[in-house]
Design an enzyme around this catalytic site. Structure first.
Site, PDB file in Angstrom:
ATOM      1  N   LYS A 101    -104.112   6.334  -0.299  1.00 26.20           N
ATOM      2  CA  LYS A 101    -103.405   7.018   0.782  1.00 26.20           C
ATOM      3  C   LYS A 101    -104.260   7.166   2.030  1.00 26.20           C
ATOM      4  CE  LYS A 101     -99.774   9.588  -1.455  1.00 26.20           C
ATOM      5  NZ  LYS A 101     -99.067  10.855  -1.552  1.00 26.20           N
ATOM      6  N   LYS A 155     -92.670   5.924  -1.096  1.00 30.06           N
ATOM      7  CA  LYS A 155     -91.930   6.597  -0.027  1.00 30.06           C
ATOM      8  C   LYS A 155     -92.641   6.469   1.305  1.00 30.06           C
ATOM      9  CE  LYS A 155     -91.808  10.454  -2.446  1.00 30.06           C
ATOM     10  NZ  LYS A 155     -91.562  11.737  -3.103  1.00 30.06           N
ATOM     11  N   LYS A 198     -96.842  -0.708  -5.828  1.00 29.13           N
ATOM     12  CA  LYS A 198     -95.739   0.106  -6.344  1.00 29.13           C
ATOM     13  C   LYS A 198     -94.759   0.437  -5.206  1.00 29.13           C
ATOM     14  CE  LYS A 198     -97.562   4.610  -5.442  1.00 29.13           C
ATOM     15  NZ  LYS A 198     -97.516   6.008  -5.581  1.00 29.13           N
TER      16      LYS A 198
HETATM   17  P1  TYM Z   1     -94.534  11.846  -5.837  1.00 31.75           P
HETATM   18  O1  TYM Z   1     -93.694  12.759  -5.033  1.00 31.75           O
HETATM   19  O2  TYM Z   1     -95.364  10.826  -5.141  1.00 31.75           O
HETATM   20  O3  TYM Z   1     -93.626  11.084  -6.873  1.00 31.75           O
HETATM   21  C1  TYM Z   1     -92.732  11.799  -7.708  1.00 31.75           C
HETATM   22  C2  TYM Z   1     -92.668  11.163  -9.072  1.00 31.75           C
HETATM   23  O4  TYM Z   1     -92.226   9.816  -8.943  1.00 31.75           O
HETATM   24  C3  TYM Z   1     -93.129   8.956  -9.621  1.00 31.75           C
HETATM   25  N1  TYM Z   1     -93.172   7.679  -8.886  1.00 31.75           N
HETATM   26  C4  TYM Z   1     -92.820   6.509  -9.405  1.00 31.75           C
HETATM   27  N2  TYM Z   1     -92.352   6.185 -10.620  1.00 31.75           N
HETATM   28  C5  TYM Z   1     -92.076   4.864 -10.837  1.00 31.75           C
HETATM   29  N3  TYM Z   1     -92.241   3.897  -9.909  1.00 31.75           N
HETATM   30  C6  TYM Z   1     -92.707   4.193  -8.681  1.00 31.75           C
HETATM   31  N4  TYM Z   1     -92.865   3.247  -7.761  1.00 31.75           N
HETATM   32  C7  TYM Z   1     -93.023   5.553  -8.388  1.00 31.75           C
HETATM   33  N5  TYM Z   1     -93.497   6.182  -7.272  1.00 31.75           N
HETATM   34  C8  TYM Z   1     -93.587   7.485  -7.615  1.00 31.75           C
HETATM   35  C9  TYM Z   1     -94.462   9.675  -9.581  1.00 31.75           C
HETATM   36  O5  TYM Z   1     -95.326   9.214 -10.587  1.00 31.75           O
HETATM   37  C10 TYM Z   1     -94.044  11.112  -9.786  1.00 31.75           C
HETATM   38  O6  TYM Z   1     -93.887  11.389 -11.161  1.00 31.75           O
HETATM   39  N6  TYM Z   1     -98.474  14.574  -7.236  1.00 31.75           N
HETATM   40  C11 TYM Z   1     -97.093  14.313  -7.501  1.00 31.75           C
HETATM   41  C12 TYM Z   1     -96.226  15.534  -7.360  1.00 31.75           C
HETATM   42  C13 TYM Z   1     -96.700  16.691  -8.165  1.00 31.75           C
HETATM   43  C14 TYM Z   1     -96.623  16.834  -9.571  1.00 31.75           C
HETATM   44  C15 TYM Z   1     -97.194  18.114  -9.845  1.00 31.75           C
HETATM   45  C16 TYM Z   1     -96.144  16.035 -10.596  1.00 31.75           C
HETATM   46  C17 TYM Z   1     -97.275  17.804  -7.652  1.00 31.75           C
HETATM   47  N7  TYM Z   1     -97.571  18.661  -8.668  1.00 31.75           N
HETATM   48  C18 TYM Z   1     -97.297  18.574 -11.151  1.00 31.75           C
HETATM   49  C19 TYM Z   1     -96.255  16.520 -11.900  1.00 31.75           C
HETATM   50  C20 TYM Z   1     -96.817  17.765 -12.162  1.00 31.75           C
HETATM   51  C21 TYM Z   1     -96.597  13.271  -6.505  1.00 31.75           C
HETATM   52  O7  TYM Z   1     -97.169  13.076  -5.488  1.00 31.75           O
HETATM   53  O8  TYM Z   1     -95.443  12.684  -6.843  1.00 31.75           O
END
Ligand code: TYM
Length: 325
Positions: free
Chosen positions: A110, A195, A192
């Site tokens: 990032k 967003k 991957k």
């Molecule tokens: P975030 O918002 O980037 O993504 C949310 C969830 O989507 C999954 N994800 C994907 N899964 C499959 N293919 C993809 N291309 C893909 N891109 C994203 C991510 O793995 C995630 O599960 N740090 C986390 C948010 C968070 C969190 C937490 C998650 C904050 N606190 C506590 C679990 C527990 C994040 O940035 O997700």
């Protein structure tokens, strides 16, 4: 089992977030205690427009409910309404080694070439994520593959704290789906789906219109081979087959088999149609929920109050063990 997951309210959710984390969490919520968090404090580790962020928080709430989260059963809450997250986040920062934080690949991805100009929050982001999880005695965390390293850090921090101060935290397990844990970018299948990608062509948002979905899937990068096979060396094609599998439930091999006499064009057309049909009702449901934003706001407030009660118990225990009370 106690389950927690979170999604950042940045832009609009894409099908990777949906199939990789949201849908599996909804499934788990039927038989487990789920806490579903809107990770708005994580979102502000990169600049956000305040008005848009507010909209995105309400959109996330609507999207979770439309996917099947029942706010009466699941604690659906907003991270920033529960101050214990930043409190425990700080405490865990004091237990995290610089070397550990520096190893996090998501920070490297990032921040790119811009490491001196990104926020300190982006760097310490995984310790806040560990706090999110450890505040609630969480046993399992449904996430996509990109969060695995953050979960490993969470486990290490839980064990370190328990070792130094006595058994306090449950050591959580990641729950990473076999298919859909890493949906790939449509225009660069070595990356991957993300967003934060600068090109909207690389992802399908769950709110994309039928025309846009068709265009994006048709222009998805695959390869020049004619046959349809399940092959890790053909990541673009495997990605499309995986998305179709996630919609229809048919195995990848069966799907590929049904294209024996057909080619990439037919596969893309069928996938686009399946996605349009799948996302249509979800979009209608989300739009309907967004017509009553006050109600959505109330739902998050009630969930956040509940989370606050749980988190407050845990933070008291933590502070006590550390000699802070
Ligand atoms: P975030 O918002 O980037 O993504 C949310 C969830 O989507 C999954 N994800 C994907 N899964 C499959 N293919 C993809 N291309 C893909 N891109 C994203 C991510 O793995 C995630 O599960 N740090 C986390 C948010 C968070 C969190 C937490 C998650 C904050 N606190 C506590 C679990 C527990 C994040 O940035 O997700």
């Amino acid at each position: 089992m106690k389950i927690l997951t979170g999604i950042q309210p940045t832009n609009i959710l894409h099908i990777g977030n949906y199939f990789g984390a949201l849908k599996p969490a909804v499934k788990l919520s039927q038989e487990n205690d789920l806490l579903m968090m809107i990770a708005d404090y994580h979102a502000i580790t990169v600049p956000q427009d305040p008005k848009q962020l507010k909209e995105n928080i309400l959109f996330a709430t609507a999207a979770y409910i439309a996917t099947g989260i029942d706010p009466k059963k699941t604690v659906l809450f907003q991270q920033s309404q529960v101050p214990e997250h930043t409190e425990l986040g700080w405490i865990l920062q004091t237990l995290t080694y610089m070397g550990e934080a520096e190893r996090m690949t998501q920070f490297k991805d990032k921040s790119g070439d811009n490491q001196k100009r990104v926020s300190v929050g982006l760097f310490t982001y995984p310790t806040l994520m560990a706090a999110d999880i450890l505040l609630y005695n969480t046993e399992a965390v449904p996430v996509g593959a990109d969060q695995k390293q953050h979960l490993e850090l969470t486990r290490d921090l839980a064990e370190r704290f328990n070792h130094q101060f006595g058994k306090t935290f449950v050591v959580p397990e990641p729950l990473i789906p076999e298919h859909g844990a890493k949906i790939l970018s449509l225009n660069d299948p070595l990356k991957k789906m993300s967003k934060s990608s600068p090109t909207a062509k690389s992802y399908v948002s769950i709110m994309d219109t039928p025309d846009v979905i068709v265009k994006k899937i048709r222009s998805a990068v695959t390869d020049s081979e004619r046959t349809i096979t399940v092959d890790d060396n053909r990541p673009g094609l495997k990605n499309l087959l995986t998305i179709l599998h996630l919609i229809t439930g048919e195995s990848l091999v069966d799907i590929a088999g049904s294209y024996e006499d057909k080619g990439m064009k037919e596969l893309k057309d069928d996938l686009a149609e399946a996605l349009v049909l799948y996302l249509g009702p979800l979009q209608a449901e989300i739009r309907g929920l967004l017509e009553n934003k006050d109600e959505l706001q109330k739902i998050i407030e009630i969930g956040s109050r509940e989370a606050h009660k749980l988190a407050n118990n845990q933070i008291k225990i933590v502070k006590n063990k550390m000699g802070l009370l």
